[in-house]
Write a protein that holds these residues in place. Structure first.
Motif, mmCIF file in Angstrom:
data_model
loop_
_atom_site.group_PDB
_atom_site.id
_atom_site.type_symbol
_atom_site.label_atom_id
_atom_site.label_comp_id
_atom_site.label_asym_id
_atom_site.label_seq_id
_atom_site.Cartn_x
_atom_site.Cartn_y
_atom_site.Cartn_z
ATOM 1 N N TYR A 34 -12.590 3.023 5.175
ATOM 2 C CA TYR A 34 -13.513 2.672 4.208
ATOM 3 C C TYR A 34 -14.702 1.998 4.705
ATOM 4 C CZ TYR A 34 -9.608 2.950 0.884
ATOM 5 O OH TYR A 34 -8.465 3.375 0.262
ATOM 6 N N LYS A 64 -4.289 2.459 0.278
ATOM 7 C CA LYS A 64 -4.830 2.243 -0.953
ATOM 8 C C LYS A 64 -3.799 1.178 -1.624
ATOM 9 C CE LYS A 64 -3.013 6.067 -3.626
ATOM 10 N NZ LYS A 64 -2.882 7.064 -4.632
ATOM 11 N N LEU A 83 -7.315 -2.965 4.348
ATOM 12 C CA LEU A 83 -6.900 -1.555 4.024
ATOM 13 C C LEU A 83 -7.264 -0.631 5.530
ATOM 14 C CD1 LEU A 83 -7.901 -0.834 0.448
ATOM 15 C CD2 LEU A 83 -5.658 -1.212 1.238
ATOM 16 N N THR A 98 -4.632 1.729 7.352
ATOM 17 C CA THR A 98 -4.861 3.041 7.588
ATOM 18 C C THR A 98 -4.755 3.452 9.024
ATOM 19 O OG1 THR A 98 -6.503 3.183 5.695
ATOM 20 C CG2 THR A 98 -6.800 4.695 7.441
ATOM 21 N N LYS A 127 -10.848 -4.753 2.163
ATOM 22 C CA LYS A 127 -11.272 -3.395 2.950
ATOM 23 C C LYS A 127 -10.808 -3.476 4.183
ATOM 24 C CE LYS A 127 -15.770 -2.877 4.328
ATOM 25 N NZ LYS A 127 -17.102 -2.647 4.593
ATOM 26 N N VAL A 164 0.797 -1.254 -0.041
ATOM 27 C CA VAL A 164 -0.096 -0.018 -0.106
ATOM 28 C C VAL A 164 0.669 1.324 -0.103
ATOM 29 C CG1 VAL A 164 -1.908 -1.030 1.235
ATOM 30 C CG2 VAL A 164 0.045 0.130 2.488
ATOM 31 N N TYR A 222 -0.479 5.804 0.581
ATOM 32 C CA TYR A 222 -1.409 6.441 1.338
ATOM 33 C C TYR A 222 -1.968 7.528 0.534
ATOM 34 C CZ TYR A 222 -0.145 3.150 4.790
ATOM 35 O OH TYR A 222 0.134 2.048 5.555
ATOM 36 N N LYS A 223 -3.170 7.969 0.583
ATOM 37 C CA LYS A 223 -3.783 9.069 0.076
ATOM 38 C C LYS A 223 -3.415 10.338 1.093
ATOM 39 C CE LYS A 223 -7.722 6.625 -1.693
ATOM 40 N NZ LYS A 223 -9.184 6.629 -1.570
ATOM 41 N N THR A 270 -9.800 -6.260 -9.650
ATOM 42 C CA THR A 270 -10.692 -5.605 -8.729
ATOM 43 C C THR A 270 -11.927 -6.350 -8.449
ATOM 44 O OG1 THR A 270 -11.815 -4.301 -10.180
ATOM 45 C CG2 THR A 270 -9.823 -3.407 -9.281
ATOM 46 N N GLN A 292 -5.392 7.579 4.183
ATOM 47 C CA GLN A 292 -5.992 6.493 3.831
ATOM 48 C C GLN A 292 -5.072 5.407 2.982
ATOM 49 O OE1 GLN A 292 -9.864 6.575 1.513
ATOM 50 N NE2 GLN A 292 -10.696 5.535 3.130
#
Length: 216
Positions: free
Chosen positions: A215, A162, A189, A193, A186, A153, A155-156, A170, A160
């Motif tokens: 999420y 991703k 993640l 997060t 989910k 991952v 991160y935004k 997907t 968060q």
């Protein structure tokens, strides 16, 4: 090629990876992997304890040195013993060996070799399926490619997590994750997060992010 040369070649092939270890060899190998795994986790995490006061440059030098030394030693152990599964170093040792390989990002060829062996050991129930999935994705990311399981991952801006670079499939990702003993994407993640938020709380709070952005 003479029969003598053929016989020698076959002998070398058979003995290239030692599969049967004495109790003493197992103990020594497990202890070595434990020591390597311990320092690997120190270097892989944020600076703690005596390392907390290291400058960024000094920390990065230490981290790179640990990863390089561990990779070099892991390559030698792999050449001698093959993949270090449950039968050789136990469940903890298998995960420690896998983690060292996982962090050998400057030796992707080595990671690829281990991945092939790890797949066989998983089929024999001698290694963790989740570790296979994590290493598979790690190699994909190191090659600049999309992942299959979404284990790696970034991160935004809001913290968060991703999947880094993106996913190959997907639609079926959760079915694939379940097959390899992984939680739903989910849930994973959201876990990452929260972990990221706790590790970077001081920075994120200053940016107005006062709690993990999960999420739904």
């Amino acid at each position: 090629m003479s029969k003598r040369i053929i016989a020698i070649s076959l002998l070398l092939l058979i003995t290239s990876c030692k599969s049967t270890l004495s109790p003493t060899e197992k103990r020594n190998l497990t202890n070595e992997i434990d020591a390597m795994g311990t320092i690997d986790q120190v270097a892989a995490y944020i600076p703690q304890g005596k390392y907390a006061n290291y400058s960024r440059e000094k920390w990065n030098t230490f981290k790179d040195s640990v990863m390089a030394d561990n990779t070099k030693r892991a390559e030698l152990l792999y050449k001698k013993y093959g993949y270090l599964g449950f039968d050789k170093v136990g469940e903890k040792g298998e995960t420690q060996f896998w983690a060292i390989v996982q962090h050998s990002d400057k030796s992707v060829d080595f990671q690829n070799k281990v991945l092939k062996s790890l797949e066989k050991e998983v089929d024999k129930k001698n290694a963790s399926p989740a570790n296979y999935a994590l290493l598979y994705d790690r190699i994909k990311i190191n090659n600049g490619e999309k992942q299959l399981f979404g284990t790696q991952v970034d991160y935004k801006e809001n913290g968060q997590a991703k999947p880094k670079i993106g996913l190959i499939d997907t639609v079926n990702v959760d079915n694939l994750r379940k097959k390899y003993s992984l939680d739903s994407l989910k849930k994973y993640l959201n876990f990452m997060t929260e972990r990221h938020f706790n590790m970077n709380k001081n920075i994120l709070v200053k940016e107005g992010i006062t709690e993990p952005v999960f999420y739904k």
